[in-house]
Structures are given as structure tokens and as C-alpha cells.
Scaffold this motif. Structure first.
Motif, PDB file in Angstrom:
ATOM      1  N   VAL A   1       0.768  -1.150   0.067  1.00  0.00           N
ATOM      2  CA  VAL A   1       0.125   0.179   0.027  1.00  0.00           C
ATOM      3  C   VAL A   1       0.936   1.246   0.159  1.00  0.00           C
ATOM      4  O   VAL A   1       2.039   1.124   0.153  1.00  0.00           O
ATOM      5  CB  VAL A   1      -0.854  -0.009   1.097  1.00  0.00           C
ATOM      6  N   ALA A   2       0.382   2.442  -0.063  1.00  0.00           N
ATOM      7  CA  ALA A   2       1.111   3.585  -0.340  1.00  0.00           C
ATOM      8  C   ALA A   2       1.746   3.688   0.933  1.00  0.00           C
ATOM      9  O   ALA A   2       1.282   3.268   2.185  1.00  0.00           O
ATOM     10  CB  ALA A   2       0.344   4.827  -0.401  1.00  0.00           C
TER      11      ALA A   2
ATOM     12  N   ASP B   1       2.210   6.228   2.977  1.00  0.00           N
ATOM     13  CA  ASP B   1       1.310   7.180   3.830  1.00  0.00           C
ATOM     14  C   ASP B   1      -0.148   6.371   4.036  1.00  0.00           C
ATOM     15  O   ASP B   1      -0.990   7.305   4.720  1.00  0.00           O
ATOM     16  CB  ASP B   1       1.156   8.352   3.251  1.00  0.00           C
ATOM     17  N   ALA B   2      -0.187   5.354   3.583  1.00  0.00           N
ATOM     18  CA  ALA B   2      -1.566   4.804   3.910  1.00  0.00           C
ATOM     19  C   ALA B   2      -1.930   4.460   5.369  1.00  0.00           C
ATOM     20  O   ALA B   2      -1.117   4.513   6.236  1.00  0.00           O
ATOM     21  CB  ALA B   2      -1.471   3.213   3.310  1.00  0.00           C
ATOM     22  N   LYS B   3      -3.298   4.691   5.544  1.00  0.00           N
ATOM     23  CA  LYS B   3      -3.755   4.633   6.802  1.00  0.00           C
ATOM     24  C   LYS B   3      -4.833   3.609   6.877  1.00  0.00           C
ATOM     25  O   LYS B   3      -5.294   3.295   5.774  1.00  0.00           O
ATOM     26  CB  LYS B   3      -4.404   6.149   7.261  1.00  0.00           C
ATOM     27  N   PHE B   4      -5.015   2.916   7.929  1.00  0.00           N
ATOM     28  CA  PHE B   4      -5.554   1.517   7.896  1.00  0.00           C
ATOM     29  C   PHE B   4      -7.069   1.764   8.568  1.00  0.00           C
ATOM     30  O   PHE B   4      -7.086   2.586   9.756  1.00  0.00           O
ATOM     31  CB  PHE B   4      -5.085   0.465   8.508  1.00  0.00           C
TER      32      PHE B   4
ATOM     33  N   ALA C   1      -6.969   5.166  10.039  1.00  0.00           N
ATOM     34  CA  ALA C   1      -7.739   6.208   9.215  1.00  0.00           C
ATOM     35  C   ALA C   1      -8.922   6.965   9.680  1.00  0.00           C
ATOM     36  O   ALA C   1      -9.574   6.342  10.705  1.00  0.00           O
ATOM     37  CB  ALA C   1      -8.263   5.407   7.894  1.00  0.00           C
TER      38      ALA C   1
ATOM     39  N   ASN D   1     -10.278   7.350   2.220  1.00  0.00           N
ATOM     40  CA  ASN D   1      -8.878   7.292   2.064  1.00  0.00           C
ATOM     41  C   ASN D   1      -8.076   6.213   3.003  1.00  0.00           C
ATOM     42  O   ASN D   1      -7.056   5.950   2.747  1.00  0.00           O
ATOM     43  CB  ASN D   1      -8.368   8.633   2.626  1.00  0.00           C
TER      44      ASN D   1
ATOM     45  N   VAL E   1      -7.159   2.070   3.906  1.00  0.00           N
ATOM     46  CA  VAL E   1      -7.117   0.697   3.569  1.00  0.00           C
ATOM     47  C   VAL E   1      -7.859  -0.167   4.703  1.00  0.00           C
ATOM     48  O   VAL E   1      -7.397  -0.426   5.522  1.00  0.00           O
ATOM     49  CB  VAL E   1      -5.671   0.422   3.485  1.00  0.00           C
TER      50      VAL E   1
ATOM     51  N   GLU F   1     -10.214  -4.381  -0.668  1.00  0.00           N
ATOM     52  CA  GLU F   1     -10.767  -3.354  -1.533  1.00  0.00           C
ATOM     53  C   GLU F   1     -12.135  -3.334  -2.157  1.00  0.00           C
ATOM     54  O   GLU F   1     -12.494  -4.886  -2.652  1.00  0.00           O
ATOM     55  CB  GLU F   1      -9.636  -3.381  -2.940  1.00  0.00           C
TER      56      GLU F   1
ATOM     57  N   ARG G   1       3.103  -1.303   4.097  1.00  0.00           N
ATOM     58  CA  ARG G   1       3.519   0.145   3.316  1.00  0.00           C
ATOM     59  C   ARG G   1       4.690   0.073   2.744  1.00  0.00           C
ATOM     60  O   ARG G   1       5.668  -0.144   3.132  1.00  0.00           O
ATOM     61  CB  ARG G   1       3.449   1.300   4.456  1.00  0.00           C
TER      62      ARG G   1
END
Length: 179
Positions: free
Chosen positions: A28-29, A31-34, A77, A82, A84, A121, A178
């Protein structure tokens, strides 16, 4: 005859490689947040001992531990748009010293744990991390003490430390996703 045998060996190897599914865990990116969309905590134990948390209490403690660590690390998140989404299942086997003997104790020993983290997803699973049969490694001297004393002297506070280690391990798995 040798050519036919060699050909069959090559075909068998290629067929074996082709039939083995390749499972990859998506990245995942950075800066991804879960978003923990689903959370399940399954407690198994051979006996119920007073003073230890119930399945619901352990489930709440584990969920709060994961959420708090994600929040502190800036990985939780705030909005679903935005995020994941992940689904987490924990299987936790509580064990007591001597539970399989005529002289069981009220002292908890190292649990056997497993967990599964499904990365989602659009509500479809796109990857999974699965660990099973894990026990706590508290260092050489502590492990030696636990072995020598068969875990006697351990209590619910000892178990809380094990649950904390487990939640830290799950968050560490999420961090590794990440890029």
C-alpha cells in the motif's frame, strides 16, 4: 527412451510450477492509513480460571491495543474514503500450568496464537497475512524461568503483556505493507 523420460520430467516440473498458486501480499502507499473493518478474537482454553479476562474482555483489550498503536503511529484512518480496510481475526489459546495433569494451577503460561489480516478493496479480499502456532519469546532467562517453574507465579498481568506483544506484532505487519 531416454528422450521420452527427459521430456516427461520437464513437463512434470513445468506442470508442478504452473499449478502452484502465487500468493502475494499487496503493498500500500507509504502514507496509507488503515481502517479495521472487521475484528474477531477467538479465545480457546481448557479451563476457566477466576481473575482472567473473558473472551469479550480480551477481544476489547486487543482491539483497543491495535487501534491505539495505529493512532499513535499515525496509521489510523479517520475517514473511510482514504483508508485501506482490513479484517483481523485472532485465535488465542490460553494455557495454564499443569492443565493436563491432576494438579492444574491458576498460573497462565505462554499462549499459542495465530492471526489473519485480510487486506480489502471494495469489500473484496486482495491479500492476506496469516500466522499460526506462535508463542511468546520473552528472552532466554524468562523462558528458562517459565520452563523451570512450569509457568507458576504468572497471572492475568502476565497475560496482558502477552496480548500487548500480540497487538504490536499485528501493527508491525501492517507497517510492513506500506511501501
Amino acid at each position: 527412451m531416454f528422450k521420452h523420460l527427459a521430456f516427461l520430467c520437464v513437463v512434470a516440473v513445468l506442470a508442478g510450477c504452473a499449478s502452484a498458486p502465487k500468493v502475494t501480499t499487496p503493498k500500500v502507499a507509504a502514507d496509507a492509513k488503515f481502517l479495521v473493518k472487521d475484528f474477531t478474537f477467538n479465545l480457546s482454553q481448557k479451563r476457566q480460571v477466576e481473575g482472567y479476562p473473558t473472551q469479550d474482555e480480551l477481544s476489547q483489550l486487543a482491539y483497543e491495543g491495535i487501534a491505539e498503536t495505529l493512532e499513535n503511529d499515525g496509521m489510523m484512518a479517520a475517514h473511510e474514503a482514504n483508508a485501506v480496510p482490513v479484517s483481523i481475526v485472532i485465535n488465542y489459546q490460553r494455557r495454564f500450568a499443569g492443565e493436563d495433569t491432576p494438579f492444574p494451577s491458576k498460573s497462565v503460561t505462554n499462549p499459542i496464537v495465530g492471526y489473519s489480516i485480510a487486506i480489502l478493496e471494495d469489500d473484496e479480499e486482495i491479500g492476506r497475512i496469516t500466522k499460526s502456532g506462535l508463542t511468546t519469546n520473552k528472552g532466554f532467562l524468562s523462558n528458562l524461568k517459565t520452563t523451570a517453574t512450569m509457568g507458576t507465579g504468572n497471572d492475568a498481568q502476565t497475560e496482558m503483556a502477552d496480548v500487548h506483544r500480540l497487538t504490536d506484532a499485528i501493527v508491525a505487519e501492517l507497517k510492513r505493507l506500506r511501501e
